[in-house]
Design a protein around this motif. Sequence first.
Motif, PDB file in Angstrom:
ATOM      1  N   SER A   1       0.733  -1.318   0.060  1.00  0.00           N
ATOM      2  CA  SER A   1       0.008  -0.025  -0.122  1.00  0.00           C
ATOM      3  C   SER A   1       1.002   1.334   0.067  1.00  0.00           C
TER       4      SER A   1
ATOM      5  N   GLU B   1       1.043   3.572   2.298  1.00  0.00           N
ATOM      6  CA  GLU B   1       1.499   3.551   3.571  1.00  0.00           C
ATOM      7  C   GLU B   1       2.588   2.658   3.755  1.00  0.00           C
ATOM      8  N   GLU B   2       2.587   1.372   3.370  1.00  0.00           N
ATOM      9  CA  GLU B   2       3.588   0.513   3.580  1.00  0.00           C
ATOM     10  C   GLU B   2       5.029   0.942   2.834  1.00  0.00           C
TER      11      GLU B   2
END
Length: 509
Positions: A281, A283-284
């Motif tokens: 994602s 965020e990851e």
Amino acid sequence: MLIPNVTWLDLCLAGIGAYLVKQVLNKNLTPYPPGPRGWPLVGNIQDIPQIKPWLTFAEWGKKYGAISHVEILGQHIIVLNSVKSAVDMLDKKGAVYSDRPVLPMGGELVGWKSTLVLLPYGDLCRQQRKNIHQTMGNRATLEIYHPIEEIEFHRFLKRVFLNPEQLQAHIQHTAGAIILRISHGYEVKENNDPFIDLVDRAMDQFLRCTTPGAFMVDIMPSLANVPEWFPGAGFKRLAREWSKTREDMAAIPYKFVKDQMAAGTALTSFTSNLLVGRSLSAEEDDMVMWSAATLYAAGSETTVSTIYSFFLAMTLFPDVQKKAQAEIDAVVGPDRLPSFADRDSLPYTEALVKEVFRWSVVGPTGMYPHRVTEDDIHDGYHIPKGSLVIPNIWFMLNDPQTYANPSQFNPERFLDNNGKDPEPEPRTICFGFGRRICPGLHLADASVWISTVMSLAVFDISKVVQKGVKITPEVDHTSSTISHPKPFKCSIKPRSTKAVALIQQDANY
């Protein structure tokens, strides 16, 4: 409705009244730790020096004990001058003592709060630490990178041999080369490498924008809201420019890894291992990028300081150098360079490395303060929520009650001598405490060890002679968060013709 006129006198009286009420209320509470008496309203604003604050903190320890307290404009600061107090609070109460303070200039405006060193304690912080721990959490996990370090420090020997006057630059280049190879699978160019230059520029800006008191906005956070064109708001322009450098430092090497992976030419690295076979994602993805950036930004700067300190120590303490060289000659011999395989057979050299970490403390006040997330009572003292806790690591490693003659560079303090127990291991102190301990400590230790043993095997390090007079370098360190020895001169010459031959051998992957 009429609004009464409010004068500065009214505001001052109101402030004094609030202060007096607070003092009365505090008399009913558990006392703060002892410390220098402050002034009304401003507290101890004049008591903390900008130059080498760890020396002042050490004096507080002698006067007030292991735990002391000051307050500046309402901000409580707790200083720890003993290993026991640091372990009891920062290790054993890590759930409460592991947050970081908000730094308006460096953390917020420039954006360094994205990196692990300033990241607030929470899930993201724990995940970044977990990522780094999987790669270099102990000596065993680092063994895969030993050939990289041996090759890069062999190249370091070549650079020093050809141009010993540029010692500090050679150390910087080599430390950066190792970290970038491990973190991003990137092999640096011999001269003017763009990634090395980017990291050096970013780290210089990092140290400048996170130095306590360097910017007024850190004292008056409301200044962060003024527009860039406002008189005196030049710090906003600097923050914008430095933020771009910070972002490039993380994003450009990260893109390099992704491009190499897409082309099927990527070398195995910390970053590629976190990316391979995964769909991340946004965020990851950001978390992986900043984990890698943290690894090579912070790791290179601290390693440079420690290796430079080694050369300073060898210049000043030739007898120590001769003992280590005699041990290396006996174990390794003259026909090859030392390697990590020799480490367990070189106890005096191991003790020398420990003494480098103790004698020249890279993070004298533990890099950045810990922040307390809830009220605590410790040893009968009230530690308020939001307090900043500073471990005075410099004093812990220079306490004459723990280390005999601490200004003396003496590796034998860490060996068994006539039945006398070795003095305490400094590497359990110098890398910090608790959940904020340096996650790259094993890589730093390995880099300092291999640079030490390789350099001693082939070089004699001594004082420079000018007009027949030996020049003794001064032992003096910068006051920045990551403290470096100030530039000094030393003579670095090959020990023999065999040493020259070893230096000039090929050093390739």
